[in-house]
Design an enzyme around this catalytic site. Structure first.
Site, PDB file in Angstrom:
ATOM      1  N   HIS A  82       0.828  -1.203   0.000  1.00 44.78           N
ATOM      2  CA  HIS A  82       0.000   0.000   0.000  1.00 44.78           C
ATOM      3  C   HIS A  82       0.864   1.254   0.000  1.00 44.78           C
ATOM      4  O   HIS A  82       1.882   1.318   0.687  1.00 44.78           O
ATOM      5  CB  HIS A  82      -0.900   0.007   1.233  1.00 44.78           C
ATOM      6  CG  HIS A  82      -2.067   0.931   1.131  1.00 44.78           C
ATOM      7  ND1 HIS A  82      -1.945   2.304   1.232  1.00 44.78           N
ATOM      8  CD2 HIS A  82      -3.392   0.686   0.941  1.00 44.78           C
ATOM      9  CE1 HIS A  82      -3.141   2.859   1.110  1.00 44.78           C
ATOM     10  NE2 HIS A  82      -4.036   1.907   0.927  1.00 44.78           N
ATOM     11  N   PRO A 169      13.627  10.070   9.639  1.00 41.20           N
ATOM     12  CA  PRO A 169      13.641   8.733   9.020  1.00 41.20           C
ATOM     13  C   PRO A 169      12.754   7.709   9.710  1.00 41.20           C
ATOM     14  O   PRO A 169      12.100   6.906   9.040  1.00 41.20           O
ATOM     15  CB  PRO A 169      15.117   8.332   9.100  1.00 41.20           C
ATOM     16  CG  PRO A 169      15.860   9.628   9.133  1.00 41.20           C
ATOM     17  CD  PRO A 169      14.991  10.552   9.923  1.00 41.20           C
ATOM     18  N   GLY A 172       8.781   9.519   9.062  1.00 49.54           N
ATOM     19  CA  GLY A 172       8.293   9.987   7.762  1.00 49.54           C
ATOM     20  C   GLY A 172       7.415  11.200   7.949  1.00 49.54           C
ATOM     21  O   GLY A 172       7.829  12.188   8.559  1.00 49.54           O
TER      22      GLY A 172
END
Length: 538
Positions: A82, A169, A172
């Site tokens: 996804h 990181p 996100g």
């Protein structure tokens, strides 16, 4: 009158049961939140949570779940089918009951701001909350996904709405916003998957392509065959049931199927639906068949029957309708008292319940007397000539009486926020400022409750006049008492509005609400006099 907001956060974890359960537990343990569904996907490596609550509760529930994700999800090692760009990838807020889209936009902005501050991560606003059109659609916001996010955040036009414009990181980025309630709905076809798909192509908004759009807006759909049921289905997503309601889709499928000489055998709702969508269907069939139904449970039964919602699996309103699913014990101790106990409580040495609660009770009884006279007139053979008038005017009186009852308790609890604000610290200038703001907000809420009582009562007057004009003349005194009671209830609520207005510092608010309240109380005096004049002239 409870406000219900749905929140559907999607997290980038669909395999680790410990993490999935920890996020679920964070939502469950949030006061005021009810977790309705947890749907993990292994191949997508993604879990969709569905929970509901009042506006403040859903913000806190979303915050609590995001905190767990911040601790347990690491996007640096995430893989899945996804599209995604963050640990909490998307977090939409959806109006369900007594909440507007604008309110959900405000809720999403509050959540985005608080979460960005607490977690130190970027948040984007999308859908109805988007500030810029190019950020409105989720695919545009998520373009490039997690892997392209570091470079994208360097572009000025993709500065986050909240949080740092830098790549984190482990997390996100997250998209939050407000959107309409999506209903997954299937109509059963006694035919082939090809025939079902032909029907879907004719109806869905995209149709057969840009040059051949379908007839129904905000509808996505296709046709398929379900071996388990041994029938085909037109399967759709109603992206906004207020644009294309359930019953409209169902009737259009019936029309298309008839053109193909194909039978329709009911339908099914996948997941949950708002009560309003079912009542819209009931209203449609009531009008179509010239039916007169007042009770909500009977309206729900009508909609279930006409849509054939029990055709492939039992449709239990208590499980399928959101408002019924989340309904707990009714928190109306005053309204649930015996009449004797309520009067004794009013007469006790306590400031609550006071004039506001009594005003709501009196107004509810006034509207109730009007409804009673209408019901004693409707369907009686010698009054058949006025059935049309009664069918039109009983519902607003019945509804006003029912909606005024909760205001009895609401008025008693109206000062809770104000009293909490009074107890806030005031040692510094900043603390005094916050305390003053909270006190003003509490006062406005305390004003809103009796003002709502006034508005609910005001909506019954035109129907009251019609019942006075056409109702059973043997019930004349009931109409007279009802009109006086309704006027008195509105007048009492007006007094409660005005006594709380003295300490309001927002002059614009004070002027606007005062003018509104005075218009309602003056109209009540005029309409009560009109009711009595109509009765005198009969």
């Amino acid at each position: 009158m409870r406000k219900i907001v749905e929140c559907v956060p999607n997290f980038s974890e669909g395999n680790n049961r410990e993490t999935i359960e920890a996020i679920a537990q964070a939502i469950k343990e949030t006061p005021g939140c009810t977790l309705l569904d947890v749907d993990p996907g292994k191949s997508t490596n993604r879990t969709v949570y569905t929970f509901v609550g009042d506006p403040d509760a859903v913000v806190q529930g979303a915050l609590n779940s995001a905190r767990v994700a911040r601790e347990k999800i690491d996007m640096r090692v995430h893989k899945g089918e996804h599209p995604r760009m963050g640990a909490m990838d998307v977090c939409p807020f959806i109006p369900v009951a007594n909440v507007t889209m604008d309110e959900c936009v405000a809720i999403s902005k509050t959540f985005g701001r608080l979460a960005a501050e607490a977690l130190g991560v970027p948040f984007f606003l999308y859908e109805a909350a988007a500030v810029e059109d190019y950020r409105r659609k989720l695919p545009h916001v998520r373009k490039g996904e997690y892997e392209g996010l570091a470079e994208r955040l360097k572009e000025p036009e993709w500065k986050p709405d909240f949080g740092p414009a830098e790549f984190i990181p482990q997390w996100g980025a997250t998209a939050t916003g407000a959107r309409s309630f999506l209903i997954a709905y299937n109509v059963n076809i006694l035919g082939t998957s090809n025939q079902a798909h032909r029907i879907a192509l004719n109806l869905r908004e995209a149709g057969r392509g840009p040059d051949k759009p379908g007839r129904l807006k905000e509808v996505k759909g296709m046709g398929w065959f379900v071996d388990e049921y041994n029938l085909a289905q037109v399967t759709v997503n109603l992206n906004d049931y207020k644009v294309t309601p359930i019953h409209v889709l169902f009737e259009e499928v019936k029309r298309e199927a008839a053109a193909l000489n194909v039978g329709v055998a009911g339908s099914e709702i996948v997941g949950l639906v708002p009560l309003a969508s079912i009542l819209m269907a009931a209203d449609f069939y009531m009008e179509k068949e010239n039916l007169f139904i007042l009770d909500e449970d009977q309206k729900v039964r009508l909609a279930v029957e006409r849509l054939g919602l029990n055709s492939v699996a039992p449709f239990d309103p208590r499980e399928k309708i959101i408002e019924y699913r989340v309904a707990g014990e009714r928190n109306e101790p005053l309204a649930d008292m015996s009449l004797r106990a309520f009067i004794e409580e009013v007469a006790s040495r306590s400031s609550a319940p006071g004039g506001g609660s009594v005003s709501a009770a009196i107004a509810a009884m006034g509207a109730g007397l009007g409804a009673m006279v209408g019901k004693l007139t409707y369907g009686v053979r010698k009054f058949e000539s006025v059935d049309a008038q009664m069918r039109k005017n009983i519902p607003p009186l019945h509804d006003a009486s029912a909606r005024l009852i909760p205001m009895i308790d609401a008025d008693t609890t109206a000062f809770n926020d104000f009293m909490e604000a009074l107890r806030m610290p005031r040692g510094t200038d900043a603390e005094r400022t916050v305390r003053a703001e909270r006190m003003q907000a509490g006062l406005k809420k305390a004003i809103d409750i009796p003002l709502t009582t006034m508005k609910l009562g005001d909506g019954a007057w035109d129907a009251f006049c019609e019942v006075a004009r056409y109702g059973n003349p043997a019930s004349r005194s009931d109409v007279e008492v009802g009109a006086r009671a309704l006027e008195t209830g509105i007048w009492g609520a007006y007094k409660n509005v005005m006594i709380n207005m003295a300490d309001i510092t927002d002059n614009a608010f004070k002027t606007r609400i005062t003018q509104e309240a005075e218009a309602i109380v003056n109209r009540a005096a005029r309409k009560c006099a009109e009711v009595l004049e109509i009765l005198e002239a009969r």
